[in-house]
Scaffold this motif. Sequence first.
Motif, PDB file in Angstrom:
ATOM      1  N   PHE A 253      57.677  26.923  63.200  1.00 27.62           N
ATOM      2  CA  PHE A 253      57.540  27.916  62.132  1.00 27.62           C
ATOM      3  C   PHE A 253      56.513  27.421  61.114  1.00 27.62           C
ATOM      4  O   PHE A 253      56.863  26.947  60.041  1.00 27.62           O
ATOM      5  CB  PHE A 253      58.892  28.147  61.438  1.00 27.62           C
ATOM      6  N   THR A 270      64.220  26.717  54.422  1.00 28.76           N
ATOM      7  CA  THR A 270      64.590  27.103  55.783  1.00 28.76           C
ATOM      8  C   THR A 270      65.891  27.884  55.746  1.00 28.76           C
ATOM      9  O   THR A 270      66.889  27.437  55.170  1.00 28.76           O
ATOM     10  CB  THR A 270      64.758  25.864  56.679  1.00 28.76           C
ATOM     11  N   ALA A 276      69.756  34.059  56.515  1.00 30.86           N
ATOM     12  CA  ALA A 276      68.468  34.653  56.888  1.00 30.86           C
ATOM     13  C   ALA A 276      68.413  36.137  56.567  1.00 30.86           C
ATOM     14  O   ALA A 276      67.325  36.715  56.485  1.00 30.86           O
ATOM     15  CB  ALA A 276      68.196  34.425  58.383  1.00 30.86           C
ATOM     16  N   MET A 299      59.575  34.423  60.216  1.00 29.85           N
ATOM     17  CA  MET A 299      60.948  34.728  60.632  1.00 29.85           C
ATOM     18  C   MET A 299      60.934  35.031  62.122  1.00 29.85           C
ATOM     19  O   MET A 299      60.038  35.705  62.627  1.00 29.85           O
ATOM     20  CB  MET A 299      61.477  35.934  59.851  1.00 29.85           C
ATOM     21  N   ASP A 300      61.935  34.512  62.850  1.00 29.55           N
ATOM     22  CA  ASP A 300      62.011  34.765  64.285  1.00 29.55           C
ATOM     23  C   ASP A 300      63.443  34.555  64.742  1.00 29.55           C
ATOM     24  O   ASP A 300      64.303  34.089  63.978  1.00 29.55           O
ATOM     25  CB  ASP A 300      61.075  33.827  65.051  1.00 29.55           C
ATOM     26  N   GLN A 306      68.846  34.323  63.999  1.00 29.78           N
ATOM     27  CA  GLN A 306      67.687  34.507  63.144  1.00 29.78           C
ATOM     28  C   GLN A 306      67.449  33.252  62.325  1.00 29.78           C
ATOM     29  O   GLN A 306      68.364  32.728  61.682  1.00 29.78           O
ATOM     30  CB  GLN A 306      67.888  35.704  62.211  1.00 29.78           C
ATOM     31  N   GLY A 308      64.367  31.438  59.722  1.00 29.89           N
ATOM     32  CA  GLY A 308      63.118  31.676  59.023  1.00 29.89           C
ATOM     33  C   GLY A 308      62.760  30.531  58.104  1.00 29.89           C
ATOM     34  O   GLY A 308      63.604  29.708  57.731  1.00 29.89           O
TER      35      GLY A 308
END
Length: 372
Positions: A253, A270, A276, A299-300, A306, A308
Amino acid sequence: MITTTGLTKVYRTGRSGRSRGHEVTALDGVDLHVREGEVFGVVGRSGAGKSSLIRCVNLLERPTAGTVTVDGTDLTALAGRGRRAGKELRRARSSIGMVFQHFNLLSSRTVKDNIELPLEILGHSGQERSRRALELLDLVGLADKAKVYPAQLSGGQKQRVGIARALAGNPKVLLSDEATSALDPETTRSILRLLRDINRQLGLTVLLITHEMEVVKTICDSAALMENGRITESGTVGELLAVPGSRLAHELFPVDGAGTGPGGTVVDVTFHGDAATRPVISQLSRTYNIDISILGAAMDTVGGRQIGRMRIELPGPFEENVVPLGFLREQGLQIQIVDEPAAAAVAVADPVTEEPAGSTDQPAALTKDGAK
């Protein structure tokens, strides 16, 4: 399921006559532990030693030193001294499947015959080979391709055949050597979904090497960063993302952005799980009546969760932001101070939970094999 201890591989080149040649150390004392049933990714740049590592795990390459244990069996003890594998090593290898980057299918054999090849070598009957090959073709979504030849398949279909062939002997471990690097992005995603489905359906332990962070984000439970023949970070993806200063987390990230000017406090935050999806930053701004600049964000979804990262700037020096930063920690967030003077102050005050930005040391919260 897979453990390497002190694994070393030295290649000797250019030896002739009285010349001793040149030595290249591809693996330099690698300690790695892959738990049963997980998908473990080893990531690193070209030349880091990834391919040597995975080829030493099934002893396609003989280690110079160290041990490799798979499913409780020390493969290095079975290797012997000859160039060819002995009967005991070949038997142990039958529990390890291998998926190659460039498919390695025999062009003169049909898809079904390619899948049957390992079973043919192991001495299974024609009926057994045929039944198993058809089962695996159905598993990888190619039930209608049994009688076609590799030249008639797309790259993704060829790799599915390669995966089916690797599964022919009912292995407990599947090794993947850059299996998606020659494929386009959409095909890569479909192959990764297939590997994850196989991992879950069959309970397979999967060890894969890759230089693509997207592969790690998509399917890996755990990961290790490899540099110059050594494992420099290792742990579950969740652990790595939670450790301030983790280089793997930064690569997964990447969040960058310079502060708007002197006097502010730049922080990497984080987010995990519920945090998130909560408006934590806006709550922070309202609670303490401060203006917060968002310098970057990513974000993923990783492992179905989730996750981010966000880089923010708080007004004023670190000393004035101790309480707001404490608020972020109370919300279950991990924070890392980015600007060097503040980071140094935090490191002195709390050397266990915070690390100065840019540190290349092993994350303090993880041991070499990723256990806390």
